[in-house]
Scaffold this motif. Structure first.
Motif, PDB file in Angstrom:
ATOM      1  N   UNK A   1       1.054  -1.315  -0.048  1.00 55.24           N
ATOM      2  CA  UNK A   1       0.073   0.106   0.129  1.00 55.24           C
ATOM      3  C   UNK A   1       0.755   1.039  -0.069  1.00 55.24           C
ATOM      4  N   UNK A   2       0.473   2.099  -1.084  1.00 56.12           N
ATOM      5  CA  UNK A   2       1.445   3.224  -1.146  1.00 56.12           C
ATOM      6  C   UNK A   2       0.778   4.306  -0.204  1.00 56.12           C
ATOM      7  N   UNK A   3       1.156   4.725   0.893  1.00 54.91           N
ATOM      8  CA  UNK A   3       0.662   5.596   1.739  1.00 54.91           C
ATOM      9  C   UNK A   3       1.676   6.240   2.559  1.00 54.91           C
ATOM     10  N   UNK A   4       1.356   7.666   3.026  1.00 56.93           N
ATOM     11  CA  UNK A   4       2.197   8.370   4.060  1.00 56.93           C
ATOM     12  C   UNK A   4       2.018   7.930   5.626  1.00 56.93           C
ATOM     13  N   UNK A   5       0.653   7.336   5.686  1.00 54.01           N
ATOM     14  CA  UNK A   5       0.447   7.309   7.107  1.00 54.01           C
ATOM     15  C   UNK A   5      -0.253   5.809   6.988  1.00 54.01           C
ATOM     16  N   UNK A   6      -0.712   5.349   8.378  1.00 51.24           N
ATOM     17  CA  UNK A   6      -1.429   3.955   8.328  1.00 51.24           C
ATOM     18  C   UNK A   6      -2.937   4.280   8.248  1.00 51.24           C
ATOM     19  N   UNK A   7      -3.469   3.824   7.178  1.00 51.19           N
ATOM     20  CA  UNK A   7      -4.851   3.920   6.960  1.00 51.19           C
ATOM     21  C   UNK A   7      -5.766   3.405   8.080  1.00 51.19           C
ATOM     22  N   UNK A   8      -6.817   3.653   8.373  1.00 50.94           N
ATOM     23  CA  UNK A   8      -7.904   3.295   9.212  1.00 50.94           C
ATOM     24  C   UNK A   8      -8.124   1.884   9.112  1.00 50.94           C
ATOM     25  N   UNK A   9      -8.253   1.598   7.741  1.00 54.42           N
ATOM     26  CA  UNK A   9      -8.789   0.167   7.165  1.00 54.42           C
ATOM     27  C   UNK A   9      -7.876   0.066   6.169  1.00 54.42           C
ATOM     28  N   UNK A  10      -7.289  -1.264   6.019  1.00 60.96           N
ATOM     29  CA  UNK A  10      -6.604  -1.724   4.946  1.00 60.96           C
ATOM     30  C   UNK A  10      -7.436  -2.285   3.691  1.00 60.96           C
ATOM     31  N   UNK A  11      -7.081  -1.867   2.550  1.00 64.25           N
ATOM     32  CA  UNK A  11      -7.837  -2.221   1.257  1.00 64.25           C
ATOM     33  C   UNK A  11      -7.692  -3.848   1.114  1.00 64.25           C
ATOM     34  N   UNK A  12      -8.706  -4.285   0.433  1.00 65.32           N
ATOM     35  CA  UNK A  12      -8.516  -5.763  -0.017  1.00 65.32           C
ATOM     36  C   UNK A  12      -7.475  -6.054  -1.106  1.00 65.32           C
TER      37      UNK A  12
END
Length: 818
Positions: A652-663
């Motif tokens: 997952x390309x993200x700068x922070x940890x999302x609340x819910x991870x995608x499938x």
């Protein structure tokens, strides 16, 4: 009439251990002769244990010996005349042999004569030619009768049948022997009686008296009234026994007073000479020379023959002289070696001095020519010892070893004292019997064996072999395993051995990961008594096979979900995403692991270092990159064949940890499925799509002009999208300029089930937190996305009902110009 004889025995002892018995000839079978054990002073109960036996050179066994009592009895009646021929005294010699210890005795039987032979004339009929003019007193020699008995039992008197012309008188020769003569008492008259038949009878002095007859046929002749006369009535001569044929023995001479043929003498052997003597000599009929004509034998030192001198007159007359030839012995008989007793084979552990054989040495020559010495080779562990008279004992003289020498050919050399000496060699084969004095022997004390794991139960692993120089059961080797515990189990549960050939078999399958090595012992035992054995230490090593696939330790998946790694969107090239950690239970090259990128949603973005398993970025991130990616990493070993394992990883390309991870499951799989389609399928789909796009373009143009007529200022169209004649979706479309479009400005809503494909395929991914499908499209190009990046229009379908997570969206009508 049957004559019963009383047997009498005389026993005498000499200082050299000789026993003498006297027995009458023709003694009946079974008659008791004597008790040897008693006469020798030997305990009769030991005779059998000491192998007591009688030895004789005679071909017949005249006596029977009971070894249990020592009783000696007649086994076969003895004919003295057959055994001793013309000898005045007759003896039978025996040797008595006892073993443990070895003792020898001489036994002599004197055979006493009985009157069992009648006098016999050499011929049944004799012819005499008598001139009729002979005056009374003329004498005619008659043949002697032969009686094989001796002494008083031989011929004593002669008698003549009654007649008026002849009488019988006895005459004595120079050697004292007597012979009968026929004396003319009354002149003969041929014209009255030409032939006279007389019977001469010879009587012996036995009791009862025996007699023999012969006919004397007298033929009356008219001429030649003088008989030849020898110079000597007895001739003596001496000759060597090896004289060749033709050697002159002597020359006899006789004279005849008659003239002409009546005085011409012819010499010949008379009928009184035995036929075998006549075959040994030849007499010249004119000269009287007696020559050798056969092979002489020194065993018969004196040969007796009668020579007749007969004139050649019409009524030939004759006279007889006696010739005694003394045969002088020469050394022409080789020593004879006889094996009397032989113990073979003998055990190899026999102690020195053990008696092997008993030998008898005999030379028929008399005097020094018959004296013999014996010897054997000095380089063998045996010795020849004189035992008694002409007997020798062969004994061991050292230690024996069958494994070095299994048998000996012992040559016994017998040499007499003649000049020149005669040598005889006799070979005795002595075999050495094996004893169990050698244990089995392995070539090495230990060995290392390698066995590959995953073997089949019952397979032959290797073979051991032990040698034993002994023979038969002593050298017959059997094999066994010495049972020990291996990994809490008995060795017998892992291995078995063929007791005959030493083949080691696997009873179970070895697993290198559970058992890598162990050691045990193979026991080789012979079949001797007592048995001997040896042990072989075996170190068994289990070699690895590539039977274990790599096990991925990190990252790990829980409950079937895909592990997710978060990468900053501003990550540079070479950024470490994660490191795959794996292990392989095998060893060696079977456990050498390498890492490979098997699949990536963007092959240009990630790479795996093959040696370390590090997953790194290959370039810097771009704003156009998808926010989520899925990679599959392959881990394989270096075995043959190679085994592998895979691990799926979501990024997952993200700068922070999302609340819910995608499938990261279905959508990525759909993409993988799309990339793996066949080239021909892609070309076919592209061709159909091109045709269908043309058709859709026509429909859109028609709809566009329709909507321009009926729409508001901003432009819209509404209605029902029909597929195959069925209303599937209801929709309202508002038309806006391209630059003012936002994702929620165009809404297509409806209910239904998509069943057929008309234009595009798309993968619908329904996640646990989102039941909406976002479609970005632009004139025939639809794809999944999280935002509007590059498309010219957006259609949002809400609350789409579907029976599957992966469905096919079919757009059969839409507004042109979106």
């Amino acid at each position: 009439m049957r004559v019963h004889l009383m047997v009498f025995c005389l026993i005498s002892y000499t200082v050299n251990g000789q026993i003498e018995y006297s027995i009458s000839e023709e003694t009946e079978r079974g008659v008791f002769v004597g008790n040897i054990a008693k006469d020798l002073g030997i305990d009769a109960t030991t005779l059998s244990l000491r192998k007591f036996r009688m030895i004789t050179s005679s071909s017949k066994q005249y006596f029977n010996l009971d070894v249990s009592t020592g009783t000696l009895s007649v086994n076969e009646p003895i004919d003295r005349e057959q055994v001793c021929e013309l000898k005045t005294t007759c003896f039978l010699n025996y040797e008595l042999v006892l073993e443990n210890p070895l003792e020898l005795y001489k036994m002599e039987f004197k055979i006493q004569d009985i009157n069992d032979n009648s006098p016999r004339f050499p011929l049944n009929e004799y012819h005499l030619n008598v001139a009729e003019f002979l005056s009374p007193g003329a004498r005619f020699t008659l043949p002697n009768a032969q009686d094989f008995d001796e002494g008083a039992n031989s011929v004593q008197t002669y008698s003549l049948s009654p007649n008026e012309h002849f009488r019988l008188e006895m005459q004595t020769r120079g050697d004292g022997s007597k012979y009968p003569e026929l004396v003319l008492e009354k002149p003969l008259d041929r014209e009255q009686q030409s032939t006279h038949r007389l019977v001469i009878t010879a009587k012996d002095g036995g009791n009862p008296e025996r007699s023999g007859d012969a006919q004397v046929i007298v033929t009356v002749l008219d001429t030649n009234d003088n008989a030849p006369a020898f110079e000597h009535s007895l001739y003596r001569a001496s000759i060597l026994e090896n004289s060749p044929n033709g050697t002159l023995v002597t020359k006899v001479h006789a004279t005849d007073l008659d003239e002409g043929q009546n005085g011409e003498i012819r010499y010949s052997f008379s009928n009184s000479t035995s036929a075998d003597v006549q075959r040994l000599f030849l007499i010249h009929p004119q000269t009287g020379e007696v020559k050798v004509n056969g092979i002489l034998d020194g065993q018969r030192p004196v040969l007796e023959m009668f020579i007749e001198a007969r004139d050649k007159g019409a009524f030939g007359m004759s006279s007889t002289a006696k010739l005694l030839v003394e045969v002088t012995d020469v050394n022409n008989n080789a020593p004879e070696v006889t094996i009397m007793s032989l113990s073979s084979p003998i055990p190899e552990d026999a102690v020195p001095g053990t008696v092997i054989a008993l030998l008898s040495v005999l030379d028929k020559d008399p005097g020094e020519n018959g004296q013999v010495t014996c010897q054997i080779s000095a380089d063998i562990p045996f010795q020849l010892k004189p035992s008694f008279d002409s007997y020798y004992s062969l004994v061991t003289d050292g230690l024996l070893d069958r494994e070095l020498v299994s048998e000996y050919n012992i040559t016994i050399t017998a040499r007499d004292l003649g000049s020149p000496p005669i040598v005889t060699q006799t070979t005795v084969l002595v075999q050495i019997a094996d004893v169990n004095d050698n244990p089995p022997n392995f070539a090495r004390q230990s060995c290392d064996i390698s066995v590959a794991e995953n073997n089949l139960p019952g397979a032959s692993l290797f073979q051991v072999s032990a040698s034993d120089p002994d023979i038969s059961g002593n050298g017959q080797v059997s094999y066994a395993l010495r049972d020990i515990d291996i990994a809490d189990s008995s060795l017998s549960s892992f291995l078995s051995v063929n007791s005959e050939n030493g083949n080691i078999y696997a009873k179970s399958t070895f697993d290198y990961e559970q058992l890598r090595s162990f050691h045990f012992q193979v026991i080789a035992k012979d079949n001797g008594s007592p048995a001997l054995s040896a042990a072989l230490n075996v170190n068994m090593f289990i070699t690895d096979q590539n039977d274990n696939a790599p096990v991925i330790l990190y990252p790990g998946a829980r409950n079937g979900s895909v592990a997710v790694e978060i990468v900053p969107r501003l990550a540079d090239a070479g950024y470490l995403v994660t490191k795959v950690v794996a292990d392989d239970a095998d060893s060696g090259q079977n456990a050498w692991l390498s890492y490979h990128l098997q699949h990536s949603s963007d092959s240009s973005l990630f790479k795996v270092l093959p040696n370390t398993g590090e997953l790194r970025t290959t370039r810097s991130m771009r704003s156009t990159d998808s926010i989520k990616h899925k990679v599959v990493i392959l881990v394989k070993d270096n075995g043959e064949p190679s085994l592998s394992s895979t691990v799926a990883l979501g990024i997952l390309l993200a700068d922070s940890l999302p609340q819910a991870l995608p499938d990261f499951g279905d959508g990525m799989e759909g993409q993988e499925q799309l990339t793996s389609q066949n080239l021909y399928l892609i070309i076919s789909l592209a061709s159909i799509s091109f045709v269908f796009l043309g058709f859709l373009l026509f429909l859109l143009l028609t709809r566009f002009f329709h909507c321009r007529t009926n729409s508001s200022r901003s432009g819209c169209c509404s209605g029902c999208c029909s597929v195959d004649g069925h209303d599937k979706y209801r929709f309202n479309v508002r038309m806006l300029p391209r630059s003012h479009l936002t994702p929620d400005m165009v809404e297509v809503s409806g209910v239904g089930k998509l069943t057929q494909t008309y234009l595009y395929r798309a993968s619908l991914g329904v996640g646990p937190s989102n039941n909406n499908l976002l479609l970005n499209g632009d004139a025939g190009n639809l794809f999944n996305g999280a935002g509007l990046q590059g498309p010219t229009a957006c259609v949002q379908v809400r609350k789409v009902k579907s029976d599957h997570f992966n469905a096919v969206l079919v757009v059969s009508c839409f507004s042109y110009g979106i």
